[in-house]
Design a protein around this motif. Sequence first.
Motif, short mmCIF file in Angstrom:
data_model
loop_
_atom_site.label_atom_id
_atom_site.label_comp_id
_atom_site.label_asym_id
_atom_site.label_seq_id
_atom_site.Cartn_x
_atom_site.Cartn_y
_atom_site.Cartn_z
N ARG A 8 -1.68 42.59 -33.01
CA ARG A 8 -2.51 42.08 -31.91
C ARG A 8 -2.84 43.20 -30.92
O ARG A 8 -3.98 43.34 -30.47
N ARG A 9 -1.84 43.97 -30.58
CA ARG A 9 -2.07 45.07 -29.63
C ARG A 9 -2.97 46.14 -30.22
O ARG A 9 -3.79 46.74 -29.51
N GLY A 10 -2.81 46.39 -31.51
CA GLY A 10 -3.68 47.36 -32.18
C GLY A 10 -5.13 46.90 -32.18
O GLY A 10 -6.05 47.69 -31.95
N GLU A 11 -5.35 45.61 -32.43
CA GLU A 11 -6.72 45.07 -32.39
C GLU A 11 -7.30 45.18 -30.99
O GLU A 11 -8.48 45.53 -30.83
N ALA A 12 -6.49 44.92 -29.98
CA ALA A 12 -6.96 45.03 -28.60
C ALA A 12 -7.32 46.48 -28.27
O ALA A 12 -8.32 46.74 -27.60
N ALA A 13 -6.52 47.42 -28.75
CA ALA A 13 -6.80 48.85 -28.50
C ALA A 13 -8.11 49.25 -29.17
O ALA A 13 -8.92 49.97 -28.58
N ALA A 14 -8.34 48.78 -30.39
CA ALA A 14 -9.59 49.10 -31.09
C ALA A 14 -10.78 48.47 -30.36
O ALA A 14 -11.83 49.11 -30.19
N ALA A 15 -10.64 47.24 -29.90
CA ALA A 15 -11.73 46.58 -29.16
C ALA A 15 -12.05 47.36 -27.89
O ALA A 15 -13.23 47.57 -27.56
N ARG A 16 -11.02 47.81 -27.18
CA ARG A 16 -11.25 48.60 -25.96
C ARG A 16 -12.00 49.89 -26.28
O ARG A 16 -12.90 50.30 -25.54
N TRP A 17 -11.65 50.53 -27.41
CA TRP A 17 -12.33 51.76 -27.82
C TRP A 17 -13.82 51.51 -27.99
O TRP A 17 -14.64 52.27 -27.46
#
Length: 122
Positions: A8-17
């Motif tokens: 979940r945190r990885g997906e959020a980091a990618a979305a922020r990118w």
Amino acid sequence: MNRAETGRRGEAAAARWYQKQGAQLLAHNYHTRMGELDLVLREPDGTIVICEVKTRSQGMLQRPAAAVDPAKQHRLICAAQGYLQQTGQSEEPVRFDVAEVVPLDSGRWMVHIIKGAFLCET
């Protein structure tokens, strides 16, 4: 942090990118009969980006993108076609990306985007 929370945190980091690059997040964890789309975004030029996010811990020998094999690509393409039809965007240009995300010791995330990681062969 368990595996699901890391994902979940990885997906959020990618979305922020992507959002920092000017993309608009259209859907996150969008479910279809053919599977789930991690991220669906629209870039400033109108391109719809379907991004499969692979989050792995540091020190793994295999690249995260290696998990997106031809069978997974086929499922993503079918799921994307369903999404695009359901949302009336089937005529829009589409690109399939893979985001490799790795947590760093500092609490930050390393995000590597492979743009156009695979093509929709119709």
